[in-house]
Every structure is written in C-alpha cells, then in structure tokens.
Design an enzyme around this catalytic site. Structure first.
Site, PDB file in Angstrom:
ATOM      1  N   LYS A 196     -11.221   6.736  -0.767  1.00 38.29           N
ATOM      2  CA  LYS A 196     -11.173   7.021   0.729  1.00 38.29           C
ATOM      3  C   LYS A 196     -10.005   6.424   1.369  1.00 38.29           C
ATOM      4  CE  LYS A 196     -12.490   2.696   2.068  1.00 38.29           C
ATOM      5  NZ  LYS A 196     -11.822   2.076   3.299  1.00 38.29           N
ATOM      6  N   GLU A 286      -4.291  -1.050   1.212  1.00 36.94           N
ATOM      7  CA  GLU A 286      -4.858  -0.754  -0.081  1.00 36.94           C
ATOM      8  C   GLU A 286      -4.479   0.682  -0.579  1.00 36.94           C
ATOM      9  OE1 GLU A 286      -5.575  -2.837  -2.522  1.00 36.94           O
ATOM     10  OE2 GLU A 286      -7.008  -4.385  -1.992  1.00 36.94           O
TER      11      GLU A 286
END
Length: 338
Positions: A196, A286
């Site tokens: 995601k 990230e």
C-alpha cells in the site's frame, strides 16, 4: 506487562504512550546516542511527533540489551531496511536465555527487504536463534502515529499463526480509542501493509500533478488489485486485502496529510529527483525502498503490476511523472478482472 520497543520514531513513541496509559511497563531503545539523550531530556521528539510528551515512567535507553533483558514482549518498530541489522545487533549483546524468555515479538514495520525480497517475519525467523513462527505477531492497519498518540479512534489488526498470542496482544494493546481485530493470515497482512505504500507514492504523484477525485478513486481500486495479485501468488488470503490491513490502510495512506509516502509522491511530482525529495523528508518513507522490492518480486513471480512499474520507473529510472500517468492510461484495453 513488561514491553520493550525497538526503535524510537513516531510510531514507537505513539505506542509507548498508548501502552503506558494501559499500565504497562515500557522500555524504549533508540540506537542513536544523541537522539536517546535528547528524548531522555526533552521527553518529546520535536521533529517526528511534536506536541506528544513521553511520560517520565517510560525508560529510554541506548543499550538494546537492556530493553531485551527487561521485557516480556518486544515491539519491533525500526524501519524495515534496518530490521535485519537491528536483530543482528540484538543477538550479539543478548544471551539465548533472555531471547527465549521473550513471549511475543510484535512487528509494526511495513516493508520488504531489498535484495532478499523477504518480509519482516522472514527476517526475524532467520536472525533470531530458536525463533518460532508462533511467537510472531504483525500489527498493521490504518494507524498514523499523529492520531493514535492523540487518542483519535483507530482500528488495526493483529495477525499471528498463533491465535492465542494475537488475542493476548489484542487484549493488552486495546483501549477505548484503539481497537484491535485478530487474523491468522500473517503473510497477507504483511504484504498489504508493504505494497500500500507503493500505491500511496502514486497517490501523492497524482495529487502533485493536480489530478482529481476520479483519478484517486481509480488508483485505489486498481491498487488493491495489484496487492491481491501479489498476495495470491505468495499464498495470502484474498479476503485480507479487503480488510483493515489492505483497503483500510490503503485509503488512509493515500489520502492523509500525515502520510509520508503520499507526501514523498507530491515532492516527486513537483520535479524533484528522488534524492532531492528524500532530503526534504524528516522521516523514512518506507514506500521508496519497498517499490524496488515489489517491482523485483513482480518480475520474479511474473505478475502484472502496472502502477508499481510506473512508480518504479519514475523513482529509479528518472521517468517524467506525467508521462508515467499517460502510459498507464493508454495501456491495452481489457475487461476488468481481479
């Protein structure tokens, strides 16, 4: 309950505050001596989580051995790309007896290791001597630290092969504003939380280019398709991607002002190079490293992930963001399928 937290970023601090309110004894490890000293004196991280005070009762240390040695449960909250080196450091300074005494390891990092293409549970299984999968829990879902630390209602999922351990975490971490569901699809929850972030980078690029709600709705829908494709190929349950760790976290990360990855995408769309954009970030996005990992996984497993491919091309191949969006739109026409 004695809980150690490895890492002292925004999410680690938010969890330490939440767990302290529950009456648990907390010891938080910060690897940088200067940052540890700053947190000890200021009891706040002015850049990563401004305005949130760390109670004096929460111990902040620079010795990972102290955190491990005084804890029954460990929360692994370091960035995914430093998880392996952190576990290696832990093993060097900790006895096997103390490692074996840890009842549960709760992973809250979201990412896939570059190079090995391993998930965080895989990393712990490889690096911690005697580690068994039934001691691992993955805590994931739509949960920005900025909101959790301020008691804004939040719901997440605790996934473990050991349902009893997941239920222990559920009970120990839950508050009136922090609700936890349990799940046994560890791989699905980990993959959802990782991929995601790649889609969130795309969402930020769309925002930076001035695209509208139509674009965002399509992006999220086709993004969940890519997450499901990868998950199915890697043995995850498709239903997991329709839950909190999947569509729930995807929506939040793609629309929120707090989202590091969405913000990173906006910077890229403004014309900055990846290095320039990273230089403006105060915390780790990230999704950047995960994009490379997911791109390589898709190639290895022969999975079609066009959004991921265009994000990769934009970040690592220098492709113009507008051209990347155009190329997504003019792909070969086909029926909608999942």
């Amino acid at each position: 309950m004695k809980i150690g937290i490895l890492g002292a970023g925004s999410w680690a601090i938010a969890l330490s505050v939440l767990l302290h309110r529950r009456g648990h004894q907390i010891c938080m490890w910060e690897f940088n001596p200067a940052d540890a000293e700053m947190l000890q004196s200021k009891r706040e991280h002015p850049k990563k989580l401004p305005g949130i005070k760390i109670p004096d009762e929460i111990a902040i240390v620079n010795d990972i051995g102290v955190t491990v040695g005084t804890s029954e449960y460990l929360i692994c909250a370091v960035p995914s790309q430093t998880m392996r080196s952190t576990m290696q450091r832990l093993v060097k300074v900790t006895t096997q007896e103390k490692i074996d005494a840890i009842k549960g390891w709760v992973i809250v990092a979201k990412g896939i290791e570059i190079g090995t293409l391993k998930l965080m549970t895989d990393v712990l299984m490889e690096e911690i001597p005697g580690m068994k999968s039934d001691k691992l829990v993955v805590l994931s879902g739509p949960s920005h630290a900025e909101e959790v630390s301020r008691d804004i209602p939040t719901t997440v999922v605790a996934a473990s092969e050991n349902l009893s351990l997941a239920e222990t975490v559920q009970e120990a971490f839950s508050t009136e504003s922090f609700r936890i569901y349990t799940n046994t699809d560890v791989r699905g929850v980990e993959l959802a939380g990782s991929v995601k972030n790649v889609i969130a980078l795309a969402a930020g690029i769309c925002d930076g280019l001035g695209f509208g709600d139509n674009t965002k709705g399509a992006l999220l829908t086709r993004g969940i398709v890519e997450m499901m494709r990868l998950g199915k190929k890697m043995g995850a349950q498709e239903s997991t991607f329709s839950g909190l760790a999947g569509i729930g976290d995807l929506i939040t990360t793609c629309i929120s002002k707090h989202s590091r990855n969405r913000n990173m995408g906006e910077l890229i769309a403004s014309g900055l190079s990846m290095e320039e954009a990273l230089g403006k970030m105060t915390m780790v996005a990230e999704g950047v490293s995960t994009t490379k990992s997911v791109y390589n996984l898709a190639k290895k497993l022969q999975i079609e992930m066009p959004i991921t491919q265009e994000v990769y091309n934009t970040l690592f191949e220098g492709k113009n963001a507008k051209l990347a969006a155009r190329d997504l739109m003019i792909r070969e026409s086909k029926p909608e399928w999942w």
